[in-house]
Enzyme design. Structure first.
Site, PDB file in Angstrom:
ATOM      1  N   LYS A   1      -0.499  45.307  28.187  1.00 19.08           N
ATOM      2  CA  LYS A   1      -1.080  44.152  28.868  1.00 19.08           C
ATOM      3  C   LYS A   1      -0.090  43.564  29.885  1.00 19.08           C
ATOM      4  CE  LYS A   1      -1.607  41.912  24.925  1.00 19.08           C
ATOM      5  NZ  LYS A   1      -1.079  42.882  23.932  1.00 19.08           N
TER       6      LYS A   1
ATOM      7  N   ARG B   1      -6.784  34.932  21.615  1.00 25.17           N
ATOM      8  CA  ARG B   1      -6.468  35.809  20.497  1.00 25.17           C
ATOM      9  C   ARG B   1      -7.264  35.463  19.247  1.00 25.17           C
ATOM     10  NH1 ARG B   1      -1.044  37.255  22.270  1.00 25.17           N
ATOM     11  NH2 ARG B   1      -0.057  38.675  20.829  1.00 25.17           N
TER      12      ARG B   1
ATOM     13  N   ARG C   1      10.843  49.275  23.871  1.00 25.36           N
ATOM     14  CA  ARG C   1      10.697  48.336  24.981  1.00 25.36           C
ATOM     15  C   ARG C   1      11.948  47.496  25.224  1.00 25.36           C
ATOM     16  NH1 ARG C   1       5.910  44.178  24.942  1.00 25.36           N
ATOM     17  NH2 ARG C   1       6.719  43.759  22.858  1.00 25.36           N
TER      18      ARG C   1
ATOM     19  N   ARG D   1      13.135  42.032  22.372  1.00 24.63           N
ATOM     20  CA  ARG D   1      12.529  40.917  21.654  1.00 24.63           C
ATOM     21  C   ARG D   1      12.817  40.966  20.168  1.00 24.63           C
ATOM     22  NH1 ARG D   1       6.502  40.697  23.999  1.00 24.63           N
ATOM     23  NH2 ARG D   1       6.070  40.287  21.798  1.00 24.63           N
TER      24      ARG D   1
ATOM     25  N   ARG E   1       2.109  41.844  13.305  1.00 18.95           N
ATOM     26  CA  ARG E   1       1.393  41.611  14.561  1.00 18.95           C
ATOM     27  C   ARG E   1       0.098  42.414  14.607  1.00 18.95           C
ATOM     28  NH1 ARG E   1       6.279  42.952  18.348  1.00 18.95           N
ATOM     29  NH2 ARG E   1       4.841  42.787  20.115  1.00 18.95           N
TER      30      ARG E   1
HETATM   31  P1  AP5 Z   1       3.822  45.986  27.346  1.00 17.63           P
HETATM   32  O1  AP5 Z   1       3.171  45.991  28.682  1.00 17.63           O
HETATM   33  O2  AP5 Z   1       5.034  45.146  27.175  1.00 17.63           O
HETATM   34  O3  AP5 Z   1       2.742  45.690  26.186  1.00 17.63           O
HETATM   35  P2  AP5 Z   1       1.940  44.369  25.828  1.00 17.63           P
HETATM   36  O4  AP5 Z   1       0.529  44.764  25.568  1.00 17.63           O
HETATM   37  O5  AP5 Z   1       2.176  43.301  26.839  1.00 17.63           O
HETATM   38  O6  AP5 Z   1       2.610  44.051  24.423  1.00 17.63           O
HETATM   39  P3  AP5 Z   1       3.247  42.749  23.800  1.00 17.63           P
HETATM   40  O7  AP5 Z   1       4.078  43.234  22.658  1.00 17.63           O
HETATM   41  O8  AP5 Z   1       3.938  41.913  24.814  1.00 17.63           O
HETATM   42  O9  AP5 Z   1       1.998  42.037  23.275  1.00 17.63           O
HETATM   43  P4  AP5 Z   1       1.967  41.068  22.134  1.00 17.63           P
HETATM   44  O10 AP5 Z   1       0.515  40.734  22.218  1.00 17.63           O
HETATM   45  O11 AP5 Z   1       2.448  41.530  20.828  1.00 17.63           O
HETATM   46  O12 AP5 Z   1       3.023  39.942  22.553  1.00 17.63           O
HETATM   47  P5  AP5 Z   1       2.876  38.484  23.175  1.00 17.63           P
HETATM   48  O13 AP5 Z   1       4.059  38.232  23.999  1.00 17.63           O
HETATM   49  O14 AP5 Z   1       1.539  38.279  23.750  1.00 17.63           O
HETATM   50  O15 AP5 Z   1       4.140  47.507  26.960  1.00 17.63           O
HETATM   51  C1  AP5 Z   1       4.845  47.851  25.786  1.00 17.63           C
HETATM   52  C2  AP5 Z   1       5.825  49.005  26.060  1.00 17.63           C
HETATM   53  O16 AP5 Z   1       5.097  50.196  26.400  1.00 17.63           O
HETATM   54  C3  AP5 Z   1       6.756  48.744  27.254  1.00 17.63           C
HETATM   55  O17 AP5 Z   1       8.032  49.239  26.968  1.00 17.63           O
HETATM   56  C4  AP5 Z   1       6.114  49.515  28.431  1.00 17.63           C
HETATM   57  O18 AP5 Z   1       7.089  49.944  29.357  1.00 17.63           O
HETATM   58  C5  AP5 Z   1       5.433  50.676  27.707  1.00 17.63           C
HETATM   59  N1  AP5 Z   1       4.169  51.076  28.338  1.00 17.63           N
HETATM   60  C6  AP5 Z   1       3.201  50.243  28.828  1.00 17.63           C
HETATM   61  N2  AP5 Z   1       2.166  50.954  29.326  1.00 17.63           N
HETATM   62  C7  AP5 Z   1       2.473  52.271  29.152  1.00 17.63           C
HETATM   63  C8  AP5 Z   1       1.790  53.500  29.464  1.00 17.63           C
HETATM   64  N3  AP5 Z   1       0.577  53.532  30.040  1.00 17.63           N
HETATM   65  N4  AP5 Z   1       2.399  54.662  29.113  1.00 17.63           N
HETATM   66  C9  AP5 Z   1       3.624  54.659  28.512  1.00 17.63           C
HETATM   67  N5  AP5 Z   1       4.328  53.544  28.196  1.00 17.63           N
HETATM   68  C10 AP5 Z   1       3.767  52.353  28.515  1.00 17.63           C
HETATM   69  O19 AP5 Z   1       2.921  37.578  21.840  1.00 17.63           O
HETATM   70  C11 AP5 Z   1       4.091  37.453  21.078  1.00 17.63           C
HETATM   71  C12 AP5 Z   1       3.891  36.411  19.985  1.00 17.63           C
HETATM   72  O20 AP5 Z   1       3.605  35.136  20.569  1.00 17.63           O
HETATM   73  C13 AP5 Z   1       2.703  36.650  19.050  1.00 17.63           C
HETATM   74  O21 AP5 Z   1       3.039  37.513  17.977  1.00 17.63           O
HETATM   75  C14 AP5 Z   1       2.396  35.210  18.574  1.00 17.63           C
HETATM   76  O22 AP5 Z   1       3.329  34.786  17.601  1.00 17.63           O
HETATM   77  C15 AP5 Z   1       2.633  34.411  19.833  1.00 17.63           C
HETATM   78  N6  AP5 Z   1       1.417  34.272  20.676  1.00 17.63           N
HETATM   79  C16 AP5 Z   1       1.273  34.677  21.954  1.00 17.63           C
HETATM   80  N7  AP5 Z   1       0.050  34.395  22.419  1.00 17.63           N
HETATM   81  C17 AP5 Z   1      -0.618  33.795  21.387  1.00 17.63           C
HETATM   82  C18 AP5 Z   1      -1.938  33.277  21.246  1.00 17.63           C
HETATM   83  N8  AP5 Z   1      -2.839  33.323  22.273  1.00 17.63           N
HETATM   84  N9  AP5 Z   1      -2.287  32.740  20.048  1.00 17.63           N
HETATM   85  C19 AP5 Z   1      -1.414  32.652  19.021  1.00 17.63           C
HETATM   86  N10 AP5 Z   1      -0.140  33.132  19.085  1.00 17.63           N
HETATM   87  C20 AP5 Z   1       0.259  33.699  20.263  1.00 17.63           C
END
Ligand code: AP5
Ligand code: ZN
Length: 215
Positions: free
Chosen positions: A13, A87, A126, A160, A171
């Site tokens: 994402k 979410r 990552r 992270r 997660r």
């Molecule tokens: P990346 O693009 O970083 O993946 P992502 O989907 O953004 O994953 P996240 O881990 O950031 O999502 P998340 O939902 O767990 O975290 P968030 O910060 O929202 O890609 C991942 C890796 O793969 C990278 O190394 C990239 O280079 C590689 N990659 C990407 N695409 C590729 C491809 N096509 N081929 C090969 N490699 C590829 O949330 C973190 C925490 O915050 C949550 O756990 C929660 O505690 C809190 N939080 C955030 N939002 C909310 C909410 N709305 N409600 C409640 N709690 C929340």
């Protein structure tokens, strides 16, 4: 257009949201990034959510809805990319109400489809640039020069605290329990589009572009 990128941790994402910002002048609204920024700047809220985030659990709806509300009243650019929000069903309802209030519509919900086995490798490899936020991967997207950001030249590379196998399991559980019902929710509203998130990054971008150009 305004779109949601929906998918489990590691689905790509953030990676795709950054590309859409660069290529289309859209604005990424990542609640994960906002929460991490609150932690870094040491706000009360940041302190409160730190442990919850590190364990891989969701923070309260109230907090993230408040964060999104602040941003929605601000600048728009070429449209919003909701990354990691909503979410929960309560967040989805809140977003709908907020959008209606500011006179905006939601044009598409892109479900990034991946499988769990691939996510472990994605998450554990990552790292990101602490200065500009560019996202890298040890295997699939290394920096051109080891330890130096391709985009801004910074050497401040970060991993992270929740990118370990234990937190990732939590997660994923949170995703399946609380977030995956949104797939049916948006399908029923008629704006869900599935994209193969396991494809090469460029192919994923192309698939998302197709969705955007249609509507
Ligand atoms: P990346 O693009 O970083 O993946 P992502 O989907 O953004 O994953 P996240 O881990 O950031 O999502 P998340 O939902 O767990 O975290 P968030 O910060 O929202 O890609 C991942 C890796 O793969 C990278 O190394 C990239 O280079 C590689 N990659 C990407 N695409 C590729 C491809 N096509 N081929 C090969 N490699 C590829 O949330 C973190 C925490 O915050 C949550 O756990 C929660 O505690 C809190 N939080 C955030 N939002 C909310 C909410 N709305 N409600 C409640 N709690 C929340
Ligand atoms: Zn950088």
């Amino acid at each position: 257009p305004n779109i949601i990128l929906l998918g489990p941790p590691g689905a790509g994402k953030g990676t795709q949201a950054k590309r859409l910002e660069e290529e289309r002048g859209m604005v990424q609204l990542s609640t994960g990034d906002m929460l991490r920024a609150a932690r870094t700047s040491g706000t009360e809220m940041g302190k409160r959510v730190a442990d919850v985030m590190d364990r891989g659990e969701l923070v309260t709806d109230e907090i993230v809805i408040g964060l999104i509300e602040e941003k929605l009243t601000g600048e728009q650019g070429g449209g919003f990319i909701f990354d990691g929000f909503p979410r929960t069903l309560a967040q989805a309802d809140a977003l709908e109400a907020l959008m209606a209030r500011v006179g905006q519509t939601l044009d598409a919900v892109v479900e990034m489809q991946v499988d769990d086995a691939a996510l472990v490798a994605r998450i554990t490899g990552r790292f990101t640039c602490g200065n500009c936020g560019a996202v890298y991967h040890d295997v699939t997207k290394p920096t051109k020069v080891a330890g130096v950001c391709d985009v801004c030249g910074s050497t401040d590379m970060k991993r992270r605290a929740d990118d370990n196998e234990d937190s990732l399991k939590t997660r994923l559980m949170e995703y399946y329990k609380k977030t995956s019902p949104l797939i049916g929710y948006y399908w029923a509203k008629g704006n869900l589009v599935g994209v193969d998130g396991l494809a090469e990054m460029d192919d994923v971008s192309a698939a998302i572009s197709k969705v955007l150009d249609k509507g």
